[in-house]
Enzyme design. Structure first.
Site, PDB file in Angstrom:
ATOM      1  N   ARG A 139       0.464  -1.069   0.113  1.00 26.15           N
ATOM      2  CA  ARG A 139      -0.047  -0.537  -0.043  1.00 26.15           C
ATOM      3  C   ARG A 139       0.831   1.185   0.621  1.00 26.15           C
ATOM      4  NH1 ARG A 139      -4.660  -0.537   4.064  1.00 26.15           N
ATOM      5  NH2 ARG A 139      -4.847   1.059   3.729  1.00 26.15           N
ATOM      6  N   ASP A 191     -15.032   3.055   3.481  1.00 23.27           N
ATOM      7  CA  ASP A 191     -14.660   1.625   3.533  1.00 23.27           C
ATOM      8  C   ASP A 191     -15.920   0.987   2.731  1.00 23.27           C
ATOM      9  OD1 ASP A 191     -12.682   1.598   4.246  1.00 23.27           O
ATOM     10  OD2 ASP A 191     -12.762   2.212   6.710  1.00 23.27           O
ATOM     11  N   LYS A 224      -6.837   0.908  -1.125  1.00 26.16           N
ATOM     12  CA  LYS A 224      -7.000   0.144   0.057  1.00 26.16           C
ATOM     13  C   LYS A 224      -6.015  -1.095   0.361  1.00 26.16           C
ATOM     14  CE  LYS A 224      -9.788   2.323   1.733  1.00 26.16           C
ATOM     15  NZ  LYS A 224      -9.751   3.379   3.051  1.00 26.16           N
TER      16      LYS A 224
END
Length: 451
Positions: free
Chosen positions: A129, A328, A355
């Protein structure tokens, strides 16, 4: 680095109506911040309702490594004896955050504002990430990246500023993590640290900083944004924190109740902070039967009990400016959209690509595998619902992403054929009791031992 755990396949089958009253785990965002501000406060912070998932436990260990006294008193009950702003010590070993993107990024802000050095690491997902968006403003404040993997990724060694500099930083992306990291670094800087955000993002850091004694002002800025200013070098004082139920976790039983006909489920004490309520707003627009009861305040946050009944849903157009308040929740919204009638277009989802996985691609692939009509157009996800989901097919690839795993297990509860996922082990990062809680409501979800 965290050792890789064995994959735990799971599947969900069409279920009878769900019934019951449950409380989902404590909010993950609040849990991370309560531990971190407990570290930075003087005195003893008591936390009730802490989410005891792997992500939050990694943050607890990091706080301890930086000098805090961290003790678990009982289920969800923790005590943090802080060292105060400016009192941190360099950790003796790398800080292993597992899969915790929030914990690692916020802690980078903490370290950046102190004259210490720390190495950050995590599992394969966290190592993939991007961290550059966090590092750019922290370097402007005087921190130095000593070493890192390609592209500013973990493992990464960060040396904090000898004397942190206040900045006025305009965030190029709407990100509560970027904003929070800058504000946490600014705690040990003189003067005023300012973050300008074009779109308002979740404000838990600002709220909790005030509760611990910091001076934080928030003003409108631009069409949809805010100017957040922190006065540096405060003495934070320990407080008691009650962690409300996590709306991101509540999203799964909530949507499950909507797609299983005849369901009636009450979710207790769910946070209803307006900057976290995008999914609730969208589901109500789709015609969902959701009623807020017993609205109140806990731990400085608005909460309410959600009474949810199954019923018909209709497709809607979800505007891009809503994304920060439900970033989310798009995977589980896609599940609701699959059971709706008509087209649901979710706009401006570029942030989903970075994400825990490329969630935009993963959700699309999962929908197609379940026989749902869906397509990606630029940064938009379009789902054409027909009120039914065929299901079946090969196991959905979760890509080590807990929200993908839980979303497609919920998908299976109303599908004509079972829906399987290739791995449910990582669900423990955010919702360790997901399987038992859903089965308590009557869901046919089967996770192998250890999930």
């Amino acid at each position: 680095m965290s050792s890789a755990s064995a994959a735990v396949p799971a599947h969900a089958s069409r279920s009878p109506s769900l019934k019951g009253r449950v409380r989902v785990p404590g909010d993950k965002s609040i849990s991370h911040r309560a531990l971190i501000l407990g570290l930075l406060a003087v005195g003893e912070t008591r936390i009730e309702g802490l989410l005891e998932g792997d992500d939050v436990l990694a943050t607890a260990r990091a706080c301890e490594a930086l000098g805090a006294g961290v003790v678990r008193l009982g289920e969800g009950s923790w005590r943090v004896r802080g060292v105060g702003v400016g009192g941190l010590a360099s950790p003796a070993a790398p800080l292993d955050f597992g899969n915790a993107g929030t914990g690692s990024r916020l802690m980078m802000g903490v370290v950046a504002g102190h004259p210490i050095e720390a190495t950050f690491d995590g599992d394969a997902s966290l190592r993939s990430r991007p961290m550059r968006r966090i590092l750019d403003p922290l370097e402007r404040m005087g921190a130095t990246v000593v070493s890192c993997a390609e592209g500013g990724r973990l493992p990464l060694t960060l040396r904090g500023a000898e004397r942190a500099l206040p900045v006025e930083y305009e965030s190029p992306v709407p990100s509560a993590q970027v904003k929070s990291a800058v504000l946490l670094a600014g705690l040990n800087a003189p003067g005023q640290t300012v973050v300008l955000e074009r779109e308002a993002t979740r404000d838990h850091t600002e709220r909790m900083l005030r509760a611990f004694g910091a001076e934080v002002s928030v003003e409108p800025w631009g069409a949809h944004g805010r100017r957040v200013a922190l006065s540096g070098e405060p003495e934070l004082s320990a407080v008691d924190v009650i962690v409300p139920a996590d709306p991101s976790s509540a999203a799964f039983p909530l949507v499950a109740a909507l797609v299983a006909p005849g369901s009636e489920v009450t979710l207790e004490g769910v946070m209803t902070n307006p900057l976290r309520s995008g999914l609730l707003t969208t589901l109500l627009e789709m015609g969902a039967d959701i009623r807020l009861e017993n609205a109140r305040e806990e731990g400085g946050e608005e909460v309410a009990d959600l009474l949810v009944r199954g019923g018909r849903l209709s497709g809607v157009d979800v505007p891009p400016e809503r994304a920060p308040s439900m970033i989310d929740e798009y995977p589980i919204l896609a599940v609701a959209a699959a059971y709706a009638t008509g087209e649901t277009r979710m706009r401006g989802l570029h942030e989903l690509r970075v994400k825990e996985s490329d969630r935009l691609a993963a959700v699309h692939a999962g929908l197609i595998a379940c026989g749902v009509e869906a397509r990606i157009e630029g940064d938009d996800l379009v789902v054409v619902g027909h009120g039914r989901v065929p299901g079946g097919g090969p196991a959905i690839a979760t890509h080590l992403d807990h929200r993908i795993a839980m979303s497609f297990l919920v998908m299976g509860l109303g599908a004509e054929r079972p829906v399987a996922v290739d791995d449910a082990a990582m669900i423990a990062t955010s919702f360790p009791a997901f399987g038992p809680l859903m089965r308590e409501l009557g869901a046919e979800i089967h996770l192998e031992a250890g999930a």
